[in-house]
Design a protein around this motif. Sequence first.
Motif, PDB file in Angstrom:
ATOM      1  N   GLY A 110      67.901  42.509  25.824  1.00 26.19           N
ATOM      2  CA  GLY A 110      69.092  41.855  25.291  1.00 26.19           C
ATOM      3  C   GLY A 110      70.236  41.794  26.285  1.00 26.19           C
ATOM      4  N   ASP A 111      70.318  42.781  27.180  1.00 25.36           N
ATOM      5  CA  ASP A 111      71.406  42.764  28.163  1.00 25.36           C
ATOM      6  C   ASP A 111      71.108  41.860  29.352  1.00 25.36           C
ATOM      7  OD1 ASP A 111      69.534  44.188  29.626  1.00 25.36           O
ATOM      8  OD2 ASP A 111      70.643  46.080  29.586  1.00 25.36           O
ATOM      9  N   GLY A 112      69.886  41.292  29.409  1.00 24.95           N
ATOM     10  CA  GLY A 112      69.545  40.347  30.468  1.00 24.95           C
ATOM     11  C   GLY A 112      69.343  40.953  31.837  1.00 24.95           C
ATOM     12  N   GLU A 113      69.287  42.273  31.920  1.00 17.54           N
ATOM     13  CA  GLU A 113      69.174  42.927  33.231  1.00 17.54           C
ATOM     14  C   GLU A 113      67.747  43.326  33.585  1.00 17.54           C
ATOM     15  OE1 GLU A 113      71.709  43.096  35.381  1.00 17.54           O
ATOM     16  OE2 GLU A 113      72.760  41.925  33.848  1.00 17.54           O
ATOM     17  N   THR A 114      66.884  43.504  32.605  1.00 18.30           N
ATOM     18  CA  THR A 114      65.491  43.875  32.840  1.00 18.30           C
ATOM     19  C   THR A 114      64.603  43.060  31.924  1.00 18.30           C
ATOM     20  OG1 THR A 114      65.486  45.657  31.182  1.00 18.30           O
ATOM     21  CG2 THR A 114      66.141  46.252  33.440  1.00 18.30           C
ATOM     22  N   ALA A 115      63.308  43.102  32.202  1.00 16.71           N
ATOM     23  CA  ALA A 115      62.331  42.405  31.366  1.00 16.71           C
ATOM     24  C   ALA A 115      60.983  43.099  31.509  1.00 16.71           C
ATOM     25  CB  ALA A 115      62.221  40.937  31.765  1.00 16.71           C
ATOM     26  N   LYS A 116      60.118  42.859  30.536  1.00 20.74           N
ATOM     27  CA  LYS A 116      58.789  43.447  30.540  1.00 20.74           C
ATOM     28  C   LYS A 116      57.775  42.344  30.264  1.00 20.74           C
ATOM     29  CE  LYS A 116      58.426  47.592  28.735  1.00 20.74           C
ATOM     30  NZ  LYS A 116      58.634  48.439  29.918  1.00 20.74           N
ATOM     31  N   GLY A 117      56.611  42.444  30.905  1.00 16.76           N
ATOM     32  CA  GLY A 117      55.571  41.452  30.664  1.00 16.76           C
ATOM     33  C   GLY A 117      54.183  42.050  30.776  1.00 16.76           C
ATOM     34  N   VAL A 118      53.257  41.531  29.996  1.00 16.65           N
ATOM     35  CA  VAL A 118      51.845  41.897  30.100  1.00 16.65           C
ATOM     36  C   VAL A 118      51.023  40.625  30.226  1.00 16.65           C
ATOM     37  CG1 VAL A 118      52.112  44.068  28.829  1.00 16.65           C
ATOM     38  CG2 VAL A 118      51.526  41.974  27.585  1.00 16.65           C
ATOM     39  N   TRP A 119      49.920  40.739  30.945  1.00 14.64           N
ATOM     40  CA  TRP A 119      49.006  39.625  31.160  1.00 14.64           C
ATOM     41  C   TRP A 119      47.571  40.121  31.097  1.00 14.64           C
ATOM     42  CZ3 TRP A 119      53.682  39.966  33.477  1.00 14.64           C
ATOM     43  CH2 TRP A 119      54.483  38.821  33.577  1.00 14.64           C
ATOM     44  N   ILE A 120      46.649  39.225  30.767  1.00 15.42           N
ATOM     45  CA  ILE A 120      45.217  39.472  30.906  1.00 15.42           C
ATOM     46  C   ILE A 120      44.736  38.654  32.093  1.00 15.42           C
ATOM     47  CG2 ILE A 120      42.943  39.162  29.859  1.00 15.42           C
ATOM     48  CD1 ILE A 120      44.301  39.558  27.133  1.00 15.42           C
ATOM     49  N   MET A 121      43.914  39.262  32.927  1.00 14.55           N
ATOM     50  CA  MET A 121      43.405  38.582  34.121  1.00 14.55           C
ATOM     51  C   MET A 121      41.887  38.545  34.094  1.00 14.55           C
ATOM     52  SD  MET A 121      41.767  39.101  37.233  1.00 14.55           S
ATOM     53  CE  MET A 121      42.047  40.718  37.912  1.00 14.55           C
ATOM     54  N   THR A 122      41.344  37.430  34.490  1.00 17.96           N
ATOM     55  CA  THR A 122      39.909  37.320  34.694  1.00 17.96           C
ATOM     56  C   THR A 122      39.664  36.579  35.999  1.00 17.96           C
ATOM     57  OG1 THR A 122      37.807  36.604  33.707  1.00 17.96           O
ATOM     58  CG2 THR A 122      39.679  35.141  33.441  1.00 17.96           C
ATOM     59  N   GLY A 123      38.486  36.742  36.565  1.00 23.84           N
ATOM     60  CA  GLY A 123      38.209  36.065  37.819  1.00 23.84           C
ATOM     61  C   GLY A 123      36.998  36.632  38.519  1.00 23.84           C
ATOM     62  N   ASN A 124      36.965  36.461  39.824  1.00 26.23           N
ATOM     63  CA  ASN A 124      35.831  36.952  40.602  1.00 26.23           C
ATOM     64  C   ASN A 124      36.325  37.548  41.916  1.00 26.23           C
ATOM     65  OD1 ASN A 124      35.970  33.791  41.265  1.00 26.23           O
ATOM     66  ND2 ASN A 124      35.216  34.867  43.062  1.00 26.23           N
ATOM     67  N   GLU A 125      35.514  38.437  42.477  1.00 26.75           N
ATOM     68  CA  GLU A 125      35.741  39.033  43.788  1.00 26.75           C
ATOM     69  C   GLU A 125      34.409  39.033  44.519  1.00 26.75           C
ATOM     70  OE1 GLU A 125      39.164  42.190  42.259  1.00 26.75           O
ATOM     71  OE2 GLU A 125      37.231  42.936  43.012  1.00 26.75           O
ATOM     72  N   SER A 126      34.417  38.653  45.786  1.00 27.18           N
ATOM     73  CA  SER A 126      33.144  38.572  46.497  1.00 27.18           C
ATOM     74  C   SER A 126      33.361  38.657  47.997  1.00 27.18           C
ATOM     75  CB  SER A 126      32.422  37.261  46.153  1.00 27.18           C
ATOM     76  OG  SER A 126      33.245  36.145  46.447  1.00 27.18           O
ATOM     77  N   GLY A 127      32.289  39.022  48.679  1.00 29.71           N
ATOM     78  CA  GLY A 127      32.357  39.109  50.128  1.00 29.71           C
ATOM     79  C   GLY A 127      31.035  39.541  50.711  1.00 29.71           C
ATOM     80  N   LEU A 128      31.028  39.754  52.031  1.00 32.22           N
ATOM     81  CA  LEU A 128      29.836  40.139  52.774  1.00 32.22           C
ATOM     82  C   LEU A 128      30.077  41.502  53.420  1.00 32.22           C
ATOM     83  CD1 LEU A 128      29.173  36.702  54.522  1.00 32.22           C
ATOM     84  CD2 LEU A 128      28.003  37.610  52.505  1.00 32.22           C
ATOM     85  N   THR A 129      29.032  42.330  53.417  1.00 29.50           N
ATOM     86  CA  THR A 129      29.143  43.688  53.946  1.00 29.50           C
ATOM     87  C   THR A 129      28.040  43.951  54.958  1.00 29.50           C
ATOM     88  OG1 THR A 129      30.087  44.484  51.871  1.00 29.50           O
ATOM     89  CG2 THR A 129      29.146  46.143  53.333  1.00 29.50           C
TER      90      THR A 129
END
Length: 256
Positions: A110-129
């Motif tokens: 309400g005071d406009g000085e801070t905020a909070k947020g949540v998100w859900i993330m999906t995706g992929n991660e890949s590479g060579l080893t």
Amino acid sequence: MPAIDTDLSAEIQQLRMELQEARRLARRANDRGEIENLFNRYMYLHNAFQDEQIIPLWVKPGTPGIRARYTNAGQYTDYESVIRYHRNRPNPVGKLILHYTTTPVIEVAGDGETAKGVWIMTGNESGLTDPEVAKESPDYMYSPGEVQGKKVWAHWVWCKYAVDFLRQDGEWKIWKFRCYELLRAPFEENWISFAEKNQHAFALDLMYFGDDGKPVFMPPADEPVPAEYHPYNPSARQTLEPQPPIPHPTFTETFE
């Protein structure tokens, strides 16, 4: 005439109040849009390994309360230790990550000085080893066969983010950052059987995989985590963590 003047004064006062409320709502809506853009910008830069551009998205050095946490290995409460994650992050040949976020719940205080947020993330991660490096990790982390003489890791990944924001010098900045990995699974395997054998991983302080798939670990944490979080486990029930933010007057009125 006195009655007319009284009615006019009351109407003007009502209009002033309505204008003030409209300005407040417009400011809050604009703040929410700026915060969502800020976090989405973070994600675009993270996917492209442009972490040096992420550093200015954080609060400035010396800001009290800065914090980041990724696993149960500990949390970071000093500016330099928080930012170290983004310094010299490698961009190995053949590595691909694509994290995209959905379902935001954002509440500006309400005071406009801070905020909070949540998100859900999906995706992929890949590479060579490199095969010699791959020997240091369980074989179930990798896909069958090789590409260019290297082992392949290709994972689906799901996470949740909880982020606190601070208005600093007139701009919204990332202040407190928490990533909750919910589950992952190699391309060839379902997430239930993989979770059964990968429960130990969240206690490690792995930061990312660098050149030739070499693991790069986080620096020692500034302090232990106040409570452990555990990803999906086929033997456990789901919990509401993190809690979606609710309307609040100031940051001190909320959970962190």
